[in-house]
Design an enzyme around this catalytic site. Structure first.
Site, PDB file in Angstrom:
ATOM      1  N   ASP A  23       0.824  -1.215   0.000  1.00 29.48           N
ATOM      2  CA  ASP A  23       0.000   0.000   0.000  1.00 29.48           C
ATOM      3  C   ASP A  23       0.860   1.269   0.000  1.00 29.48           C
ATOM      4  O   ASP A  23       0.632   2.185   0.813  1.00 29.48           O
ATOM      5  CB  ASP A  23      -0.923   0.034   1.236  1.00 29.48           C
ATOM      6  CG  ASP A  23      -1.723  -1.239   1.416  1.00 29.48           C
ATOM      7  OD1 ASP A  23      -2.120  -1.836   0.406  1.00 29.48           O
ATOM      8  OD2 ASP A  23      -1.956  -1.643   2.578  1.00 29.48           O
TER       9      ASP A  23
ATOM     10  N   GLU B  27     -11.096   0.556  -3.737  1.00 29.11           N
ATOM     11  CA  GLU B  27     -10.316   0.990  -2.567  1.00 29.11           C
ATOM     12  C   GLU B  27      -9.143   1.844  -3.015  1.00 29.11           C
ATOM     13  O   GLU B  27      -8.987   2.136  -4.200  1.00 29.11           O
ATOM     14  CB  GLU B  27      -9.830  -0.241  -1.775  1.00 29.11           C
ATOM     15  CG  GLU B  27      -9.008  -1.211  -2.594  1.00 29.11           C
ATOM     16  CD  GLU B  27      -8.806  -2.562  -1.917  1.00 29.11           C
ATOM     17  OE1 GLU B  27      -9.512  -2.865  -0.938  1.00 29.11           O
ATOM     18  OE2 GLU B  27      -7.940  -3.318  -2.376  1.00 29.11           O
TER      19      GLU B  27
HETATM   20  C1  6LW Z   1      -5.731  -2.081   1.961  1.00 27.22           C
HETATM   21  C2  6LW Z   1      -6.409  -2.185   0.681  1.00 27.22           C
HETATM   22  C3  6LW Z   1      -5.643  -3.251   0.122  1.00 27.22           C
HETATM   23  O1  6LW Z   1      -6.323  -1.292   2.885  1.00 27.22           O
HETATM   24  O2  6LW Z   1      -5.428  -4.161   1.078  1.00 27.22           O
HETATM   25  O3  6LW Z   1      -4.395  -3.820  -1.706  1.00 27.22           O
HETATM   26  C4  6LW Z   1      -5.724  -3.534   2.303  1.00 27.22           C
HETATM   27  N1  6LW Z   1      -5.161  -3.126  -1.029  1.00 27.22           N
HETATM   28  O4  6LW Z   1      -6.354  -1.066  -0.117  1.00 27.22           O
HETATM   29  C5  6LW Z   1      -4.702  -3.891   3.305  1.00 27.22           C
HETATM   30  O5  6LW Z   1      -3.406  -3.674   2.806  1.00 27.22           O
END
Ligand code: 6LW
Length: 503
Positions: free
Chosen positions: A14, A181
């Protein structure tokens, strides 16, 4: 632009990046590990050094009892009006937090809890009149229920009080793939861009983008979405997503992102977990065009040696749900690391385990360990490689017995052997998977647990590395390898790791 990839190897998921003048700062997720949220610095996007951590003291996160995979998720690092900001979720802990610092090396603030914006992957952006936008992903980290995912949400927020100034508004949430996300807002060339990840952080991971004239939307999706994904390709770097855009020193653009390096066949296993990568970006017709992520490891591998000569521990050491200083010390006996065991083992939530991110796919760690009956009666400790409480391999010395131990889910196996009295050199070697028939060659690596007796390395166990990989373990972290104590006080005269990429 030929940049190394992985850019920051090992458990560094991230990534978020900010450019301030000629300096770049990058932060990554740490979950249940402390100190939390490393801040890396570079001036050329090529060489990076860790300059500090956002979370370096008690109280900033609620880590003590956080479940596995909870803790510091997905920081966004930004700079505004002379102040550095990190917005992050303390998942299953304090919730949405905003930390600030005048110096990105720290100290960072205690963390302001944001009310009225429940979710993950918070982004901060400011428009021309100073309005602060908190944009985030509407995943409830308590239930983790994808069916109840709220998509990408946004609130205007008052960072003086921590209060949302409106009800969360739903904004553009991608092309319909699961888990929208990692939103980030950018103002560029007359538009506001909303870039997100979608498809989940596994093999389907991707990056999509939309644009509009206001940071609050509405946004129109790019017809070319997703602008980045490695899904269903043979590329060595998979799971690419969760990107953040930045300008390069020569005025071009790049995306930092997370990816994994699985090994095996169609089922494949990533020993190191989610790492930070970088890839060039160009702009065409007002949209970013992202190059596929190319594998380009730094040549020659690397090594680390700690002789524990200083009072302060090297900043690369991390621990689980507790700060290293609560059980690890070099101050009492300079040149020696002493770990205080408290009866907790690697199966427990807060082991006396001091580890470092495994950064190379072929890596050996070793240490000279004293858990002998003379100087350290009743003590036990050694070397371990760990994903989480239920996935770890270790080699432990106690008196004149060495015990190799594998814990995979609820299954445990041990192997013991007599050794001379302490100190004894212990080693853990991760090796390229074997060839031939059987399942060995379909794995990420093999892991050998060794004790050096009369100058010869005795292998007590050689184990399949896939059970300590991101695809197998439940946590969001990566491989972390280091030293531990379960009972009494265990002394370590030195610790070494040497690594290289596979042939
Ligand atoms: C993070 C989300 C994700 O919050 O995994 O790959 C979660 N993305 O964006 C935890 O790293």
């Amino acid at each position: 632009m030929s940049l190394p990839n992985p850019l920051i190897p090992g458990f560094n998921p991230d990534p978020s990046i900010v450019k301030v003048g000629a300096d770049y700062y990058l932060a990554t997720s740490t979950f249940e590990y402390l100190p939390g949220i490393p801040v890396y610095h570079s001036t050329d996007l090529h060489s990076w050094s860790r300059i500090g951590h956002v979370v370096d003291r008690e109280g900033q996160l609620d880590s003590r009892d956080v479940p596995t995979l909870g803790g510091a998720w997905a920081p966004t690092i930004r700079f505004h009006d002379g102040l550095f900001y990190v917005a992050v979720t303390d998942a299953m802990g304090r919730g949405t937090l905003v930390f600030t610092a005048t110096n990105p090396a720290g100290p960072w603030s205690d963390g302001l809890a944001i009310e009225g914006a429940v979710g993950i992957d918070q982004d901060l952006a400011w428009d021309g009149d100073g309005t602060t936008y908190l944009t985030y992903s509407g995943l409830d980290t308590v239930t983790g229920n994808a069916a109840e995912h709220g998509g990408i949400l946004q609130v205007r927020v008052d960072l003086a009080t921590g209060k949302a100034l409106e009800e969360p508004r739903s904004i553009w949430s991608g092309t319909g793939l699961m888990f929208p996300e990692a939103p980030h807002l950018y103002q560029h060339g007359g538009y506001w861009y909303l870039m997100i990840a979608e498809g989940g952080t596994e093999r389907g991971h991707s990056v999509s983008i939309a644009r509009g004239t206001s940071p609050a939307g509405p946004f129109e999706g790019n017809p070319a979405n997703p602008i980045l994904s490695a899904r269903s390709t043979e590329r060595p770097i998979q799971n690419t997503g969760h990107g953040d855009l930045v300008q390069t020193p020569d005025g071009g653009w790049a995306m930092v992102l997370l990816g994994m390096r699985p090994r095996g066949m169609t089922r494949a296993f990533s020993a190191l977990g989610r790492e930070t990568f970088i890839t060039p970006v160009t702009w065409e017709d007002g949209w970013p065009v992202v190059e596929p992520v190319i594998l380009n490891p730094r040549p020659g591998g690397g090594s680390f040696e700690d002789g524990f000569a200083t009072d302060e521990l090297d900043g690369g050491w991390i621990a689980v749900r507790r700060f290293p200083g609560t059980f690890a010390s070099t101050a009492k006996n300079p040149g020696v690391l002493t770990l205080a065991g408290d009866g907790s083992g690697l199966d427990d939530p807060r082991p006396a385990f001091l580890g470092r991110r495994q950064q190379y796919q072929v890596e050996t760690i070793s240490a000279l360990v004293d858990a002998g009956s003379t100087a350290h009666p009743g003590s036990a400790g050694g070397l371990a490689v760990r994903y989480d409480e239920a996935h770890h391999y270790s080699i432990e010395l106690s008196g004149t017995t060495v015990t190799a131990r594998a814990r995979i889910a609820s299954i445990e196996q041990t192997w013991t052997h007599p050794v001379p009295d302490s100190p004894v050199e212990l080693r853990i070697e991760t090796r390229q998977p074997g060839h031939g028939t059987g399942f060995g060659h379909l794995s990420s690596d093999t892991i050998a647990l060794q004790a050096v007796i009369d100058g010869e390395a005795l292998t007590l166990a050689e184990l399949d590395g896939r059970y300590l990989s991101a695809e197998t373990a439940a946590s969001f972290t990566g491989r972390v390898a280091g030293v531990f104590a379960t009972r009494g006080s265990v002394a370590f005269e030195w610790f070494r790791s040497t690594g290289r990429e596979p042939n």
